[in-house]
Motif scaffolding. Sequence first.
Motif, mmCIF file in Angstrom:
data_model
loop_
_atom_site.group_PDB
_atom_site.id
_atom_site.type_symbol
_atom_site.label_atom_id
_atom_site.label_comp_id
_atom_site.label_asym_id
_atom_site.label_seq_id
_atom_site.Cartn_x
_atom_site.Cartn_y
_atom_site.Cartn_z
ATOM 1 N N UNK A 293 0.840 -1.209 0.000
ATOM 2 C CA UNK A 293 0.000 0.000 0.000
ATOM 3 C C UNK A 293 0.872 1.255 0.000
ATOM 4 N N UNK A 294 1.954 1.241 0.791
ATOM 5 C CA UNK A 294 2.848 2.417 0.825
ATOM 6 C C UNK A 294 3.449 2.660 -0.554
ATOM 7 N N UNK A 295 3.890 1.570 -1.211
ATOM 8 C CA UNK A 295 4.475 1.718 -2.562
ATOM 9 C C UNK A 295 3.457 2.363 -3.507
ATOM 10 N N UNK A 296 2.212 1.903 -3.410
ATOM 11 C CA UNK A 296 1.162 2.421 -4.304
ATOM 12 C C UNK A 296 0.851 3.886 -3.977
ATOM 13 N N UNK A 297 0.696 4.206 -2.685
ATOM 14 C CA UNK A 297 0.379 5.596 -2.308
ATOM 15 C C UNK A 297 1.501 6.546 -2.723
ATOM 16 N N UNK A 298 2.761 6.086 -2.609
ATOM 17 C CA UNK A 298 3.887 6.942 -3.048
ATOM 18 C C UNK A 298 3.767 7.234 -4.540
ATOM 19 N N UNK A 299 3.430 6.188 -5.333
ATOM 20 C CA UNK A 299 3.279 6.376 -6.787
ATOM 21 C C UNK A 299 2.126 7.326 -7.110
ATOM 22 N N UNK A 300 1.004 7.150 -6.389
ATOM 23 C CA UNK A 300 -0.187 7.963 -6.672
ATOM 24 C C UNK A 300 0.072 9.445 -6.379
ATOM 25 N N UNK A 301 1.012 9.711 -5.474
ATOM 26 C CA UNK A 301 1.255 11.104 -5.063
ATOM 27 C C UNK A 301 2.141 11.860 -6.048
ATOM 28 N N UNK A 302 2.686 11.158 -7.070
ATOM 29 C CA UNK A 302 3.593 11.844 -8.010
ATOM 30 C C UNK A 302 2.808 12.426 -9.178
ATOM 31 N N UNK A 303 3.475 13.306 -9.938
ATOM 32 C CA UNK A 303 2.747 13.959 -11.036
ATOM 33 C C UNK A 303 2.995 13.292 -12.390
ATOM 34 N N UNK A 304 3.398 12.013 -12.350
ATOM 35 C CA UNK A 304 3.353 11.223 -13.601
ATOM 36 C C UNK A 304 2.654 9.905 -13.285
ATOM 37 N N UNK A 305 2.087 9.239 -14.317
ATOM 38 C CA UNK A 305 1.178 8.116 -14.027
ATOM 39 C C UNK A 305 1.885 6.923 -13.377
ATOM 40 N N UNK A 306 1.258 6.379 -12.363
ATOM 41 C CA UNK A 306 1.734 5.105 -11.786
ATOM 42 C C UNK A 306 1.513 4.005 -12.822
ATOM 43 N N UNK A 307 2.492 3.085 -12.917
ATOM 44 C CA UNK A 307 2.317 1.865 -13.728
ATOM 45 C C UNK A 307 2.817 0.732 -12.877
ATOM 46 N N UNK A 308 1.929 0.083 -12.157
ATOM 47 C CA UNK A 308 2.401 -0.919 -11.198
ATOM 48 C C UNK A 308 1.665 -2.238 -11.401
ATOM 49 N N UNK A 309 2.442 -3.324 -11.284
ATOM 50 C CA UNK A 309 1.887 -4.680 -11.337
ATOM 51 C C UNK A 309 1.830 -5.186 -9.902
ATOM 52 N N UNK A 310 0.645 -5.605 -9.464
ATOM 53 C CA UNK A 310 0.499 -6.157 -8.118
ATOM 54 C C UNK A 310 0.297 -7.659 -8.251
ATOM 55 N N UNK A 311 1.337 -8.406 -7.885
ATOM 56 C CA UNK A 311 1.252 -9.866 -7.947
ATOM 57 C C UNK A 311 0.896 -10.364 -6.576
ATOM 58 N N UNK A 312 -0.056 -11.265 -6.486
ATOM 59 C CA UNK A 312 -0.346 -11.781 -5.162
ATOM 60 C C UNK A 312 -0.702 -13.229 -5.250
#
Length: 739
Positions: free
Chosen positions: A284-303
């Motif tokens: 969640x921290x990794x995702x929130x850090x990405x969401x807070x930036x001014x370029x698009x997040x591109x993240x793969x969540x493997x579970x």
Amino acid sequence: MDLVPALQEPLKKVLGPATAKVMAEHLGLHTVGDLLHHYPRRYEERGQLTHLADLPMEEHVTVVAQVADARLHTFASSKAPRGKGQRLEVTITDGSGRLQLVFFGNGVHKPHKELLPGTRAMFAGKVSVFNRRLQLAHPAYELLRGDTEGEETVESWAGALIPLYPATAKLESWKLAKAIQTVLPSAQEAVDPLPGSLREGRGLVSLPEALLKIHRPHTKADIEDARARLKWDEAFVLQVALARRRHAETQLPAVPRKPGADGLLTAFDDRLPFTLTDGQQKVSREIFDDLATDHPMHRLLQGEVGSGKTLVALRAMLAVVDSGGQAVMLAPTEVLAQQHHRSVVEMMGELAEGGMLGGAEHATKVVLLTGSMGAAARRHALLDLATGEAGIVIGTHALIEDKVQFHDLGLVVVDEQHRFGVEQRDALRGKGKQPPHLLVMTATPIPRTVAMTVFGDLETSVLDQLPAGRSPIASHVVPAADKPHFLARAWERVREEVSNGHQAYVVCPRIGDEDDDPGKGAEQSKQPPEGDADKRPPLAVLDVAEQLAEGPLQGLKVEVLHGRMQPDDKDAVMRRFAAGETDVLVATTVIEVGVNVPNATAMVIMDADRFGVSQLHQLRGRVGRGSAPGLCLLVSEMPEASAARQRLNAVASTRDGFELSRIDLEQRREGDVLGQAQSGARTSLRVLAVIEDEEIIAEARQEAAAVVAADPELTGLPGLRTALETLLDEEREQYLEKG
């Protein structure tokens, strides 16, 4: 992979139109460069024979062996009624096994003269079985003589190592070898894609030398040198393409999305009856850090199956709603979209009742949008999307249609990436005022290197810890043909689970209605057939449900679920099962992903050998979701020694999805796995093995990132630019653009 006109010379000019046509049609080879990059599959040493014991069925093979005996038979047939038909049977051996060759009719004369006992030759043909023995019918062959008369032949196999090429029935390995011999001098003009510093730092040979050594090795060390170098080319060029893609993404603008201090996310977290696992908090921290930036997040969540990915994705969606945006979750099927919608609304409670009486202070609306909704409900949903009333939208690709307008799309969550077309992802992305953030979820664990290769343009987060309260699942293989009483016991176990107040799934590879063709359909299993058990069609839901209801499960409430049912019927069946009104659900793989019924504790998978390893692991993840332990029985008629049974034993022996995905990859051709990325570029790996060459891929990724950071346009590396253009012809370039 080269600048040079010599390597872009069309093959028809060099080899003649007939040979060039076969190469283009059957092997996809068009230029001299293409042919030079058609590497040998393996090498034969003179005097050392191929293992006839390991021949694959129905594949085109090339073997080197010695004639043991030859017999000419005459027989009567419709074409030769007076007993004038001729059949030549030749037995060849290599010390490890024997193989029968058969020639018919007028085709017997030449081999009858040439294939005398003691003769050594290369034979090429398709392996089939006749009278329970392996045979090659009418194989092409090339004699390997040691005398002066055969000087030309010996010359063309100069050196101790004979390269054997991936060949086709129309073009044998030795003909390819001769064609490559013709174009090999052009290898000197190959322009090197690797930066000089990288090549020297790693002690790699130059590209011309590598091409020479892979096609005309004098020693095994030559082959090793060449392969080491060519693996680097493939890994590095692909990673540069992906690194440029990532670099371009960082240049795009996006709206930063930060959750409010006491907003919807905080209210949601306060309602949760449990604490998040360490893994969920970290991701969640990794995702929130990405969401807070001014370029698009591109993240793969493997579970792992059941590791709580949906909860992590939902918290990301709530953070975006907090910041004034909208979030969308795309599911591959209607069953799954409805399931997600139900579980999200349940988890959010009054927070999902925005604009309604009794809705909480920070509440938003959670809207479902699928293709089969009625016109009025659909109109209502579309209005909620356009006005921004709905903060969270869950649906199938109906969301991508032109009519669908968002007020302010901030985040797209794609569930089960490998079922989702790239174009669809792209179309949805175009619905935001600026590119939305993107989170891709997959429950199929992907080995690290495959993630780097297939999803190399996405940053990766991994959830490998199961939440507390998850129960163990025991898995067993049920050999139905060898031990029929094991299958009878399986149905007894299902009855026991039901009598203890639980429920069960029975999964079949096929639906079984009259439109159901075993060869097609989205719900067919993905495993290739193998051996005798596949002479019958795969077991079907409708037949099995009827047999169970009238036989071993008589008296229990049995229902069916499959993809061709009406959406309302599917939903009704799922609701009854979730509510505990149905004891046994007989289904296709529609239940493979995301279906969550904690009271279901047993699963019987019929014809389990028809499913892939990852698919079985996914299916198994539907049980053991509550406090009671789970049971998964893999029923198969395949013999114990078969590869299919070994696959099933592997699934039964481990719950670790990452371990299983490695086994899956090792047992399948890599192209199948990389092909899930729907891109030619990703299947262009000829010498690079995604599992074995883990280190090379990881190092190539680092090197590529450094090169692209220093020179995004690659102005100082013309050879690399050309190699990229070859890898990413237009279609592939678009694929990566849409990535």
